[in-house]
Write an enzyme that holds these catalytic residues in place. Structure first.
Site, PDB file in Angstrom:
ATOM      1  N   TYR A  32       0.896  -1.272  -0.040  1.00 44.47           N
ATOM      2  CA  TYR A  32       0.185  -0.059   0.151  1.00 44.47           C
ATOM      3  C   TYR A  32       0.795   1.207  -0.048  1.00 44.47           C
ATOM      4  CZ  TYR A  32       0.955   1.341   5.002  1.00 44.47           C
ATOM      5  OH  TYR A  32       1.362   1.670   6.116  1.00 44.47           O
ATOM      6  N   ARG A  51       7.675   4.039  -5.104  1.00 45.73           N
ATOM      7  CA  ARG A  51       7.621   2.777  -3.843  1.00 45.73           C
ATOM      8  C   ARG A  51       6.677   1.701  -3.941  1.00 45.73           C
ATOM      9  NH1 ARG A  51       7.720   5.210   2.168  1.00 45.73           N
ATOM     10  NH2 ARG A  51       5.493   5.644   1.667  1.00 45.73           N
ATOM     11  N   ARG A  99      -9.422 -19.135  -0.759  1.00 45.74           N
ATOM     12  CA  ARG A  99      -8.441 -19.027   0.401  1.00 45.74           C
ATOM     13  C   ARG A  99      -7.504 -20.085   0.155  1.00 45.74           C
ATOM     14  NH1 ARG A  99      -5.878 -19.712   4.931  1.00 45.74           N
ATOM     15  NH2 ARG A  99      -5.422 -17.934   6.160  1.00 45.74           N
ATOM     16  N   LYS A 145       6.436  -1.923   1.859  1.00 50.69           N
ATOM     17  CA  LYS A 145       5.213  -1.221   2.531  1.00 50.69           C
ATOM     18  C   LYS A 145       4.141  -2.405   2.448  1.00 50.69           C
ATOM     19  CE  LYS A 145       3.174   3.618   3.267  1.00 50.69           C
ATOM     20  NZ  LYS A 145       3.157   3.276   4.792  1.00 50.69           N
ATOM     21  N   GLU A 177      13.108   2.622  13.600  1.00 49.21           N
ATOM     22  CA  GLU A 177      12.381   3.770  13.036  1.00 49.21           C
ATOM     23  C   GLU A 177      10.945   3.595  14.103  1.00 49.21           C
ATOM     24  OE1 GLU A 177      10.513   2.876   9.260  1.00 49.21           O
ATOM     25  OE2 GLU A 177      10.525   0.644   9.687  1.00 49.21           O
ATOM     26  N   LEU A 201      11.300   1.468   6.570  1.00 46.04           N
ATOM     27  CA  LEU A 201      10.729   1.920   5.247  1.00 46.04           C
ATOM     28  C   LEU A 201      11.689   3.213   4.995  1.00 46.04           C
ATOM     29  CD1 LEU A 201       8.138   1.428   3.594  1.00 46.04           C
ATOM     30  CD2 LEU A 201       7.336   3.260   4.894  1.00 46.04           C
TER      31      LEU A 201
HETATM   32  C1  LIG Z   1       6.814   2.165   9.421  1.00 48.45           C
HETATM   33  C2  LIG Z   1       7.082   3.262   8.735  1.00 48.45           C
HETATM   34  N1  LIG Z   1       8.217   4.134   8.771  1.00 48.45           N
HETATM   35  C3  LIG Z   1       8.142   5.161   8.088  1.00 48.45           C
HETATM   36  C4  LIG Z   1       6.987   5.699   7.497  1.00 48.45           C
HETATM   37  C5  LIG Z   1       7.093   7.292   6.846  1.00 48.45           C
HETATM   38  O1  LIG Z   1       6.796   6.799   5.588  1.00 48.45           O
HETATM   39  P1  LIG Z   1       6.460   8.100   4.644  1.00 48.45           P
HETATM   40  O2  LIG Z   1       7.174   9.575   4.934  1.00 48.45           O
HETATM   41  O3  LIG Z   1       6.398   7.839   3.111  1.00 48.45           O
HETATM   42  O4  LIG Z   1       4.790   8.763   5.097  1.00 48.45           O
HETATM   43  C6  LIG Z   1       5.992   5.041   7.613  1.00 48.45           C
HETATM   44  C7  LIG Z   1       4.587   5.677   7.087  1.00 48.45           C
HETATM   45  O5  LIG Z   1       3.515   5.258   7.350  1.00 48.45           O
HETATM   46  C8  LIG Z   1       5.730   3.853   8.124  1.00 48.45           C
HETATM   47  O6  LIG Z   1       4.603   3.159   8.538  1.00 48.45           O
END
Ligand SMILES: Cc1ncc(COP(=O)(O)O)c(C=O)c1O
Length: 280
Positions: A32, A51, A99, A145, A177, A201
């Site tokens: 997503y 992305r 499924r 993501k 993060e 991410l």
């Molecule tokens: C785990 C994680 N890290 C970092 C981010 C930040 O990503 P972005 O700057 O693309 O919103 C998100 C955003 O939802 C996230 O879920």
């Protein structure tokens, strides 16, 4: 008004359109994006599309809609909603099939929703946020993501139950993060954050921070740091498309960061980010 899109149809957000045997629902088998619309224009849409296609390729999911079709659908959703400032979620899953774990041959599903923009708790940007450090129990592909967010949800819920704004993950003694944000510290006028790898991410706002730091002549250091370094930092801040730039002033049970108030670098970055999102 809020709206949704599902496989070619624009529908009301609360319309039940998702079949039970949709693999996003059954398995979280998909990827997503979340992006923000300012004044009717999606912010950094190209980067979000990059992305999305990268995440899809990493789970061996071929998005059958072209990038142009997907982009046109995003613009059409914005147009139909009539919203100037909004939040868009875009999910692509491995589609609808009985499924069974192996991949089906059915086409992927594409879902989008648009809603008025989320607003941060009032004054949070002025007072700064408190975070909770928690073990990073996620898998080894955090650069994807993915729709599978259970460890992120559990961590966020634990943080919220302790009146914290965000959970900050620690893996092997290093800060990775947040549960839904990237984390940075400021030390000796340089910004430091975890390097891009499978452990985080690669945030789109992280890309913007890097560009803003370059423009402001602030060194941007991609090097992991420890919780102790986080606590000794002059400033700490979080970023994501939803929250933009949020200063962190406290770590639950550990102490205060810097002066205990939002610092000048975080504030300057937020000013610059607001200028980017509005002046286009
Ligand atoms: C785990 C994680 N890290 C970092 C981010 C930040 O990503 P972005 O700057 O693309 O919103 C998100 C955003 O939802 C996230 O879920």
């Amino acid at each position: 008004m809020s709206l949704a899109y599902f496989n070619g149809r624009y529908v009301a957000l609360d319309e039940p359109v998702l079949p039970i045997e949709e693999r996003g629902h059954q398995f979280g088998d998909g990827v997503y994006e979340f992006l923000r619309v300012y004044g009717g224009r999606p912010f950094m849409l190209e980067e979000h599309m990059d992305r999305l296609y990268r995440s899809a390729a990493l789970i061996r999911l071929e998005i059958q809609m072209s990038r142009e079709e997907l982009t046109d659908t995003v613009y059409e959703l914005i147009r139909r909603s009539g919203l100037a400032d909004s939040d868009i979620y875009l999910q692509v899953t491995r589609g609808i099939a009985p499924r069974n774990h192996p991949f089906p041959t059915t086409p992927p599903s594409v879902t989008m929703t648009i809603k008025p923009s989320y607003t941060l708790p009032p004054k949070l940007r002025d007072t700064g946020a408190e975070v909770l450090l928690l073990p990073d129990e996620r898998w080894m592909n955090c650069h994807i993501k993915s729709l599978n967010l259970l460890p992120n949800l559990l961590a966020k819920q634990t943080a919220v139950e302790q009146s914290c704004f965000e959970a900050v993950f620690v893996r092997d003694g290093m800060v990775t993060e947040g549960s839904s944000s990237n984390v940075y510290l400021v030390r000796d006028d340089a910004i430091q954050t975890h390097p891009l790898s499978n452990l985080i991410l690669g945030g789109i706002v992280r890309q913007a921070v890097r560009r803003m730091a370059d423009a402001a002549g602030i060194p941007f250091v991609e090097e992991a740091f420890t919780p102790a370094q986080l606590l000794e930092a002059d400033e700490v801040f979080l970023t994501s498309s939803g929250i933009e730039v949020v200063p962190v002033v406290k770590v639950r049970g550990e102490g205060i960061i810097g002066s205990g108030s939002p610092g000048p670098v975080s504030q300057e970055l937020h000013r610059r980010y607001s200028a980017l999102t509005t002046a286009r």
